[in-house]
Structures are given as structure tokens and as C-alpha cells.
Design an enzyme around this catalytic site. Sequence first.
Site, PDB file in Angstrom:
ATOM      1  N   GLY A 268       0.864  -0.660  -0.094  1.00  0.00           N
ATOM      2  CA  GLY A 268       0.273  -0.213  -0.005  1.00  0.00           C
ATOM      3  C   GLY A 268       0.837   1.240   0.102  1.00  0.00           C
ATOM      4  O   GLY A 268       0.910   2.085  -0.907  1.00  0.00           O
ATOM      5  N   ALA A 269       1.765   1.372   0.531  1.00  0.00           N
ATOM      6  CA  ALA A 269       2.455   2.904   1.343  1.00  0.00           C
ATOM      7  C   ALA A 269       3.461   2.179   2.365  1.00  0.00           C
ATOM      8  O   ALA A 269       3.921   1.434   2.515  1.00  0.00           O
ATOM      9  CB  ALA A 269       1.501   3.362   1.331  1.00  0.00           C
ATOM     10  N   GLU A 271       6.514   4.801   4.682  1.00  0.00           N
ATOM     11  CA  GLU A 271       6.612   5.198   6.095  1.00  0.00           C
ATOM     12  C   GLU A 271       7.484   6.032   5.772  1.00  0.00           C
ATOM     13  O   GLU A 271       8.396   6.667   7.066  1.00  0.00           O
ATOM     14  CB  GLU A 271       6.455   5.410   7.435  1.00  0.00           C
ATOM     15  CG  GLU A 271       7.351   3.835   8.014  1.00  0.00           C
ATOM     16  CD  GLU A 271       6.918   2.630   8.492  1.00  0.00           C
ATOM     17  OE1 GLU A 271       5.568   1.782   7.173  1.00  0.00           O
ATOM     18  OE2 GLU A 271       6.705   1.409   8.562  1.00  0.00           O
ATOM     19  N   HIS A 304      -2.532   5.811   8.515  1.00  0.00           N
ATOM     20  CA  HIS A 304      -1.335   5.359   9.126  1.00  0.00           C
ATOM     21  C   HIS A 304       0.031   5.421   8.569  1.00  0.00           C
ATOM     22  O   HIS A 304       0.849   4.978   9.190  1.00  0.00           O
ATOM     23  CB  HIS A 304      -1.899   4.113   8.328  1.00  0.00           C
ATOM     24  CG  HIS A 304      -1.162   2.599   8.397  1.00  0.00           C
ATOM     25  ND1 HIS A 304      -1.373   1.682   9.546  1.00  0.00           N
ATOM     26  CD2 HIS A 304      -0.002   2.509   8.000  1.00  0.00           C
ATOM     27  CE1 HIS A 304      -0.774   0.780   9.492  1.00  0.00           C
ATOM     28  NE2 HIS A 304       0.693   1.028   8.629  1.00  0.00           N
ATOM     29  N   GLU A 305       0.343   5.499   7.485  1.00  0.00           N
ATOM     30  CA  GLU A 305       1.495   6.009   7.361  1.00  0.00           C
ATOM     31  C   GLU A 305       2.292   7.418   8.122  1.00  0.00           C
ATOM     32  O   GLU A 305       3.480   6.979   8.832  1.00  0.00           O
ATOM     33  CB  GLU A 305       1.937   6.341   5.918  1.00  0.00           C
ATOM     34  CG  GLU A 305       1.394   5.293   4.759  1.00  0.00           C
ATOM     35  CD  GLU A 305       2.728   3.834   4.895  1.00  0.00           C
ATOM     36  OE1 GLU A 305       3.296   3.622   5.707  1.00  0.00           O
ATOM     37  OE2 GLU A 305       1.178   3.013   5.136  1.00  0.00           O
ATOM     38  N   HIS A 308       2.907   6.354  11.421  1.00  0.00           N
ATOM     39  CA  HIS A 308       3.910   5.741  11.918  1.00  0.00           C
ATOM     40  C   HIS A 308       5.498   6.394  12.304  1.00  0.00           C
ATOM     41  O   HIS A 308       6.237   6.422  12.462  1.00  0.00           O
ATOM     42  CB  HIS A 308       4.867   4.666  10.471  1.00  0.00           C
ATOM     43  CG  HIS A 308       4.016   3.884  10.328  1.00  0.00           C
ATOM     44  ND1 HIS A 308       4.300   2.568  11.181  1.00  0.00           N
ATOM     45  CD2 HIS A 308       3.442   2.956   8.988  1.00  0.00           C
ATOM     46  CE1 HIS A 308       3.542   1.776  10.819  1.00  0.00           C
ATOM     47  NE2 HIS A 308       3.781   2.099   9.514  1.00  0.00           N
ATOM     48  N   GLU A 327       3.474  -2.431  13.444  1.00  0.00           N
ATOM     49  CA  GLU A 327       2.291  -2.445  12.784  1.00  0.00           C
ATOM     50  C   GLU A 327       0.942  -2.381  13.438  1.00  0.00           C
ATOM     51  O   GLU A 327      -0.178  -2.077  12.983  1.00  0.00           O
ATOM     52  CB  GLU A 327       2.566  -3.513  11.690  1.00  0.00           C
ATOM     53  CG  GLU A 327       3.589  -3.115  10.591  1.00  0.00           C
ATOM     54  CD  GLU A 327       3.609  -1.919  10.222  1.00  0.00           C
ATOM     55  OE1 GLU A 327       2.582  -1.563   9.649  1.00  0.00           O
ATOM     56  OE2 GLU A 327       4.550  -1.311   9.368  1.00  0.00           O
TER      57      GLU A 327
END
Length: 882
Positions: A268-269, A271, A304-305, A308, A327
Site C-alpha cells: 500500500g505505502a 513510511e 497510517h503512514e 508511523h 504495525e
Amino acid sequence: MRTDIAQIVRLEDYRPSDFLIDRVELDVRLHPTATRVTATLALRPNPEGRADAPLVLDGDEVNLKALALDGRSLPGGEFGASPQSLTIAQPPRRPFTLTIETEIDPTSNTKLMGLYRSSGNYCTQCEAEGFRRITYFLDRPDVMAVYTTRIEAEREEAPVLLGNGNLVEAGAIEGKGRHYAVWHDPHPKPSYLFALVGGRLGRVAKSFTTMSGREVELAIYVEPGKEDRADYALDALERSMRWDEQAFGREYDLDVFNIVAVSDFNMGAMENKGLNIFNDKYVLASPETATDADYANIEAIIAHEYFHNWSGNRVTCRDWFQLCLKEGLTVFRDQEFSSDERSRPVHRIAEVKTLRARQFLEDASPLAHPVRPAQYREINNFYTATVYEKGAEIVRMLKTLIGPEDFRRGMDLYYERCDGTAATVEDFLDAFAEVTGRDLSHFARWYAQAGTPRVTVKGTYDEAARTYRLDFTQETPATPGQPTKEPMAIPVVVGLVARDGGALDASGDRVNAQGVFLLDKASDSVTFTGVASRPVPSIFRGFSAPVKVTLDLTNEELLVLLRHDSDAFNRWQAAQTVAMRLLVELSKGASVPDAAIADFTSALRAFMEADALQDPAFAALAITLPSEADIAQEIGADVDPDAIHRARRHMRRHIGQACLETLQDFRRSLAETGAYSPDAASAGRRALRNASLDLLAAADAELGEALAGEQFASAGNMTDRLASLSVLTTLPGDAREKALAQFEERYRHEPLVLDKWFTLQAAIPEDGTLERVKRLMQHPAFSINNPNRVRSLVGSFAMLNQMQFNRADGSGYEFLADIVLRVDALNPQLAARLLTSFSSWRMMEKTRRGKAEQALRRIAGKPNLSRDVGDIAARSLEEQNA
Ligand code: TRP
Ligand code: ZN
């Protein structure tokens, strides 16, 4: 099966690195096929390491060009180098500098790990072990250094040059058409958080003032011309930053925060410190190209990122066994954010649906593993639903057990103590043990013991004594490597509901004011006093623990909950439980009395008429049946996917017919007015309108085709257009093929939209679908090298199309095996992910089970498999409880 036992990495073998690296200076000269990397590393012996150890740096497909120690070029006899490692047997026992020059080829890097090219742009992906594909390094998260990165490139080819941290210098190189930029990141970080980008990119930006008044420049870089599609992501970023300040007191710590969207990405991505790199699917959105679900995903992944930055970057992981530390915690944080930004109960239901579909499935499969695994062969295979989603559930249970205030105090202490360090799960739990004075050692079992606990609950009412007793028992099934299990510490949120919907003021012994009872023994009970009438218990409110529940409630009692429970999650759960019971019976070919189905459909209709329009998003979830995969999982053994498909279709038809008028009313009263807005309330109305369309089409194909055709022609946004096309694809005939062709023509130049078109066709529950998927692999928009394309077409076929992937003739399995082997030669991570769709093969009926095993054995037997695919294949074939 396992031949290379030596390659297994074990938690118990952890020891600190023998050397540390304090500073890294990188000079990267970008070139399509021969990029030169000069790394200057400030090394020193680790006082906690072995005194006489050699220096062994990790590498992966790198070519050493030059090596110097404290400026002195090292003669061949003083080191050993291979593409996999660089060893100096007798390094100095004092601080020293190593200068390493390597050459790498980003163009032929199809693994998408390390430095690679996507649409001509240069980008990197280093988690988990990709930095070693750029230069030799101590590529482990407990080695943290301060990085300075100089990037040089042709200005034509890469006008934009980005690195971690803040920009310190940039300029032209005289007369060469080349330019450079120097980035410095003052925060020590592990190599997996390193990133750089070079390319032609458009940019959107805005400035953000942090809680302490510092100015931060936020920027998102995308393919030129798509800048306006990044506005929503930029807005989501700003909201995330504000939320982390308010909810957790966490402030951003650099002058810039950059995000780059790329179209070739394994997940997805990522961080990376100050320079997040995203799969463009989770950045780009416009009403014309993205669905409501896309908008929600973008918001969640941006958050989310960003989150982080504290849970992962400021406090990182000591080793990869601690992956859930960053996570699980960060998923919990992004779920809380989305719940605050949207509707909490609706979001909770969505979370639980994914948890069950992915994590419960994994936990019941040969790939089951603890949230903190004790061993791995390939770490990339442990970025799983268990580590992420069950990891998040553990954090949520902790909060439920200790309450929100102590939870926040514990988080603050954790950040304070562990800031700038590489921490463990123990460090995390210690912070909460300290602020609460509680012993969390039993609770910690959630990290170590795999498998989904099964809790069975029986209720007994004593009319004379006006008491109600709940008897609980729990059991966790065996999983690979863990034949026997201990009881877990399970927070149970309970309440009692009166049958007429009235209030029931009862208090239970050992149930706290928030309704939480801690079940930490194999069996236990709770007694409520002052219970005026026989209640219906509402148990595991808000899904307070990731367990499976067996209740001794009748369908009639469950339908009382659907109408009257104050807990929205359990209202939804009640309807799902009744539906599931009926679907399982139907699937097994048992005769289900029409009356039982009619009771359910009329309860649903009553719910729709009374409550649905007050919360359309919730109603859409409540009237949607469990998926075919959910039903298969519930049945658990000797599964016949054809029977499941028929059963579900049968039920949908019944619901559609019983609720025909109500559903048509919804279609009218929820008609889209005004401009599209992706907000949760508008999305909820579209969800109910489209769920209604689906049921109407199940009730009456002709009506469905007419309604869907009309919506397809007039839709003003992608959500409605795709929903109508999805209904049309379930109805064989000309209308479907015409609509598919129109859609293809309209979005010919939009790869992310064509992905949706691939997915819809891969999911068609018909015999011709496998041939269709094979044909689509020849489509000009398809590419075996692009993970989004492969997942949309092949991944969707295997994961969404239960009936056709699990064909009794085995052709679905053979097809997937062919693709896995083909992709493995290009991109092992992607191949291994695809292969996990075999993970439930053991629960199929005998013929299918045999065919699946054959396909798996064919894969496992191939020479030169990647470690990624070799590991998944071997574990999938292992005896369940070996
Ligand atoms: N750390 C990333 C996240 O969850 C995920 C990640 C791990 C990843 N490995 C990756 C992303 C490899 C892309 C490629 O936010
Ligand atoms: Zn993450």
C-alpha cells in the site's frame, strides 16, 4: 519439505549487532542502468557486541566497485565480497570509516525492492531488507544512523530530487545538464526507513502549523497532470497530523513532509522518514475515477503512514519479530482516526469484516502464526493480517481492559521511554504495566499464541431469584508448532437486553462500570442480579475481542437484538448470525423450512422500514449477507463452493422478493442530488442505494437489468457507475458485454480504473470466467510486471471468485500455479502473496483438495524458487499441527 533449515531466523537467537553505524553519507548518481552509490559509513564496535567479531555487511545483488577504510583503499586480501555480503575479518576495534562504492541497475530491478524505476521515475523501497540492494550495510532495524544523502541526476530525466529529512543544498553541475540535491535527516533511523526519489513529477502543497507553532511544508508528488487528484490525500494528511496532536499529543518533527505516488509498488505505502512513498492507488482520487471505498482507503493509509512517524520511526523495532509493535499499533491508530472522522460503529463493522475475512482465515490455515512470530524464513511473508489486524485488536483489548485514561498515560510513557530507540513488545507492555500497576503477563499471551479462540456462552435465567447467569468456556485450536493452548485473557463487554426493547437495569458481579468482564480462565461465569424478566444477552459488544463465539440464542432472540440492542455492532452481528445459520444449512443441502427464511426476511424488512434511513451506511451493512468465503470458513471442512454460491443466491432472492417495495423506496429516496461528496454520510446513502440494487437484481433479473442499466448510463460518479456495472456483470447477456465495452472505452487511459474493470470480470461467478481472465491477460492495459494489474485480475480471481478459482476440475488452481511461477521469476514478494490464496485448500471437499494439493506440490517442486514462494508453498503443504 524444508530443506534449508539453516535459513530459519529465530527470535531466541537475537543478539545485538557487533558493530554500530552512527552516520551515513550517501552519494547517489542516478543512471538508468548503472547507478553509482558511494556510501561513507561511520562505524564503531558495539560495546554490547562480541569483541573479536568480523564485520559482515549485508548485500543483495550489488556490485562492489571500490572499498576504503579510513581513506585507505583496501587490498583484496583484507576483505571478501560477493553480491550477498561484504566481510572484513579483522576490522579496527575503534571507530573507523568505511567508504563503499557500488553499482546497481534500477531498470532491471523487477522485484521493486531497493532502487527501481516506475514510469521512468527513480524510487526506493527498503523495508524490510531492501537497503542492502543499494549498498552493503548492517541492514537490521536496531542499527540506527543519521543520514545525509546527495542525489545527482540529469536535470531532463529527473528535475525533482527528494530524500529523507530536510533539503540542505541544491544546484546545477556546470555544463553537464546535471544537477544535485543534498538532504539531511537529523533523526537517527534504521536503514529500512531510507528513501530517495528522482523524476518528473507534479506537486501539490500546503503549509501546516504544528501544535507548538512550527511551520511544516506538506507536499504530494504525482504524475504530471494528475495534481488535482491529490487534493483529497493532502487534506487527509492535514487531518491526520491534527488528529495525532489531539488524540496522542504527537507532533511532527521535520520542516517538510513529502509523499510521492508511484504506479509500481508491492504494497500500500511506506513510511520512510519525511518521504512516504505510496502506491498511487492510495493517493489519486477524483469523483470520476475513485469510489467511496477508494476515498476511505486513501484517508486510512495516508493516516497510517503518517502515524508511523511516531509508532515506527521515532520508536522503531529492535528486530523483525517485533513487527507488530509498529504495525499493530499503527493500524489501531489509523482505525481510531477513521472512526473519529467517520461513523464509529460503521467503521467497527468494516474492521471486523476484514479481520474475519483475512485474519481468521489465516489463523485457521496452515499459515497460522502468532502476532509475534518466533521464527521466519522470509520476513516479507510476515506482513500479514495477523501481524497487522490482530496486532491492532490486541492494542484495542488493552485499552478496553485498562480504560482510555490509563491507555493514554501508558502510550505517553512508552513514547517518552522508547523515543529514539529500537524497542520490543515487552517495552510496550511494560509502560502499561507501570502506569496501571497491573501484571500484564497473562495478557501478553495474545502475542505468542496463534489461533482464534472459540468462546462458548450459555445463559440461565432464574425467575424466582431474578438472576441471570452467563457461563463461559474458551478453547483455542491447535496451530502449526503449537499443538496445545493455554487460556487467553479475553475482555468481554456484556449487557442485557429486554425482549420488548425496554430498559433492563441489572448489574453483574465482576462486570465493571463499562460493562467489561475479564474471561481469563478456561471456564468462568458472571451472575447478574435484579433482572426483572428473561433477558437476551448482548455479548462481545463492539467486538471486544478477536474470538469466535458460540451462543445458545435462538434466531428469534437474535432478531430481538437486531431491533433493540443499544450496541450497533451487535445489532449487525445478530442479523449476520441468523443469516449465517441459514446459509450454512442451505449450503449443506439441509432442508431449511420456508418459515425460518421468512422469519428472517420479515425481521429484515421491519428493520429496514423502521430504522434504515436513520443510518443508511449501517443499514447497507445489515442487509448484506456474509460472503461466499465467509460461509466457506464457517463450514470449515468438506466445502463445496458451488453449493455455497447457490445458497447465497437463494437467500438474496428471498430477501429481495420479501423487501421489494422497501428496496425500491430506498432507490427513490436515496437518489443522488447535487455534486458528489466523498463524506461518510453521502457514501452511506450510496451504499444503501447500491445494496438495494443488488438485492432487487437478485429478486428479479429483468428489473435489476433495467435499474442497473439506467444507473450505469446516468451515474455521476465512479461509486454508482461501478456498483451498477457490478450488478450487470452478474446477469449474463448482451447488456453486460455492452456495458463492459463502454466502460473500457471510456477509461482506456486510466490504469487504476481499468483495474476495477479487471476485478469485476475476474469475479463473475460463471464457467467462462477463467477463459475470460486468460484473455484479459493479453489486454494492452495488463502488465505482469505491475503489482496493481496482477492483483486486480489474477489476485481477484483467486480471492473473490470462490466458485471459479476452486473449480472441481482443478483448472483454477493450475492457472494460479502457472502465474505464481511466472511472477516468481520477476517479483517474488508479489508471487508469494498470490500463492496465499491456496491457504485454505485443506477445507475443500476431497476432489478439490486433491487438485489443490497437486498444484501446490508442482510449485514446491520447482527448482530455483524464491525464498518467498518456497516458504509459503512449504508451509501450506505441512501437516496442520506438525
Ligand atoms: N511498512 C509498510 C506499512 O505498513 C508496509 C511495507 C512493508 C511495505 N514492506 C513493504 C510497503 C514493502 C511496500 C513494500 O505501512
Ligand atoms: Zn504500517
